[in-house]
Design an enzyme around this catalytic site. Structure first.
Site, PDB file in Angstrom:
ATOM      1  N   HIS A   1     -20.116   5.657  14.564  1.00 23.46           N
ATOM      2  CA  HIS A   1     -21.163   3.489  13.760  1.00 23.46           C
ATOM      3  C   HIS A   1     -21.148   2.561  14.860  1.00 23.46           C
ATOM      4  CE1 HIS A   1     -21.895   5.579   9.435  1.00 23.46           C
ATOM      5  NE2 HIS A   1     -22.569   5.869  10.496  1.00 23.46           N
TER       6      HIS A   1
ATOM      7  N   CYS B   1     -16.964  -0.239   6.014  1.00 25.48           N
ATOM      8  CA  CYS B   1     -17.420   0.839   5.932  1.00 25.48           C
ATOM      9  C   CYS B   1     -18.051   0.505   4.270  1.00 25.48           C
ATOM     10  CB  CYS B   1     -16.461   1.964   5.736  1.00 25.48           C
ATOM     11  SG  CYS B   1     -16.608   2.767   8.379  1.00 25.48           S
TER      12      CYS B   1
HETATM   13  N1  ARG Z   1     -17.982  10.412   5.747  1.00 22.45           N
HETATM   14  C1  ARG Z   1     -18.977   9.250   6.630  1.00 22.45           C
HETATM   15  C2  ARG Z   1     -19.641   9.575   7.628  1.00 22.45           C
HETATM   16  O1  ARG Z   1     -19.751  10.524   8.279  1.00 22.45           O
HETATM   17  C3  ARG Z   1     -18.649   7.709   6.704  1.00 22.45           C
HETATM   18  C4  ARG Z   1     -19.181   6.227   7.175  1.00 22.45           C
HETATM   19  C5  ARG Z   1     -18.188   5.297   7.117  1.00 22.45           C
HETATM   20  N2  ARG Z   1     -18.588   4.841   7.115  1.00 22.45           N
HETATM   21  C6  ARG Z   1     -19.291   3.131   8.281  1.00 22.45           C
HETATM   22  N3  ARG Z   1     -20.544   2.119   7.952  1.00 22.45           N
HETATM   23  N4  ARG Z   1     -18.751   3.220   9.745  1.00 22.45           N
HETATM   24  O2  ARG Z   1     -20.880   9.726   7.092  1.00 22.45           O
END
Ligand code: ARG
Length: 280
Positions: A173, A267
């Site tokens: 991300h 996150c």
């Molecule tokens: N386990 C989640 C996923 O893989 C973690 C999300 C993390 N969020 C972020 N904004 N980077 O989707």
């Protein structure tokens, strides 16, 4: 503050968070997740509560969305939507395990008086891949959010959208590789981006703080800034030093349990933006 560092001003923010009541790692949709590694949900809750309390003590407003059983990643509220000037683009998740989160976020926003709430046509994972820097949206693609969704964001928000391509699966991300510190300042890990995107970032933010891999690996870029205070993991030591040299005030947070899911402070935090005004 070092003698030549610029003075930094905090602006009160309004955030949305989701308590990790049902947090666990029972599927793997990024390289950080291993269902064989046990998680400690009470510890995750305590760490998250400290993050929440830190925002409140800094004068920010934190709203909450009710966690839904069976949606262990819902704690990562940043992924639920992107909100700019009271307009909401609700996420459309890439992986089936997270798809039901969209409805929960959509319901929350529809009952809170936002001026427009749009369910996205294209895959996008909210502020995970859409970071607002001054008058532009920096938009990640490569792993989760589809490039086509960047045009959708541009149409809804009416601001320029800069597409950035992520190339390293550990930084899947945009908010794992880049943090917005102020309207015109960011910090990022160049190795997470394609050569074209690195060039675009250099042109946009010539004075950016560049992170080394070691600090990126401990999720040092998954940071939250209010313009002055920057919440980031204590393990990101070099970044903390560089932030302080630029007049920012690093505040250490420990979210080690959530890191087992590939998540950190940013996150967990979705910023609710209204008309450029601070709403408290
Ligand atoms: N386990 C989640 C996923 O893989 C973690 C999300 C993390 N969020 C972020 N904004 N980077 O989707």
């Amino acid at each position: 503050m070092p003698p030549h560092a610029p003075a930094r001003t905090a602006r009160p923010r309004r955030y949305l968070m989701c308590r990790p009541t049902h947090f666990t790692v029972d599927y793997a949709i990024n390289p950080w997740m291993d269902p064989a590694t046990p998680t400690d949900t009470p510890l995750a809750i305590r760490q998250w509560e400290r993050l929440y309390a830190t925002y409140v003590s800094l004068g920010h407003t934190v709203e909450l969305i009710e966690p839904v059983p069976g949606l262990p990643d819902m704690v990562f509220a940043a992924n639920g939507a992107t909100v700019l000037d009271g307009r909401v683009l609700v996420a459309n998740f890439r992986h089936s395990q997270r798809v039901p989160e969209s409805d929960a976020y959509q319901r929350w926003f529809r009952t809170r008086g936002f001026r427009e709430v749009r369910q996205a046509d294209h895959v996008n994972e909210g502020e995970g891949d859409h970071l607002v820097a001054g008058g532009v949206v920096l938009a990640g693609t490569g792993f989760r959010t589809e490039r086509a969704s960047h045009a959708e964001a541009r149409a809804l928000f009416g601001v320029p959208v800069v597409s950035l391509t992520l190339v390293d699966p550990r930084f899947y991300h945009l908010d794992t590789a880049l943090a917005v510190l102020d309207d015109d300042q960011v910090m990022y890990y160049p190795g997470a981006f394609s050569p074209e995107s690195r060039a675009a970032l250099r042109a946009l933010f010539p004075g950016a703080i560049l992170a080394e891999r070691a600090d990126a690996e401990v999720f040092g870029l998954n940071a939250v800034s209010d313009g002055r205070h920057v919440l980031l993991p204590s393990a990101a030591r070099r970044l903390a030093t560089r932030l302080a040299a630029q007049g920012f005030e690093p505040i250490p947070v420990d979210l080690s349990e959530l890191l087992k899911s590939g998540g950190g402070a940013k996150c967990c935090t979705l910023e609710l933006r209204h008309s450029g005004r601070a709403v408290s």
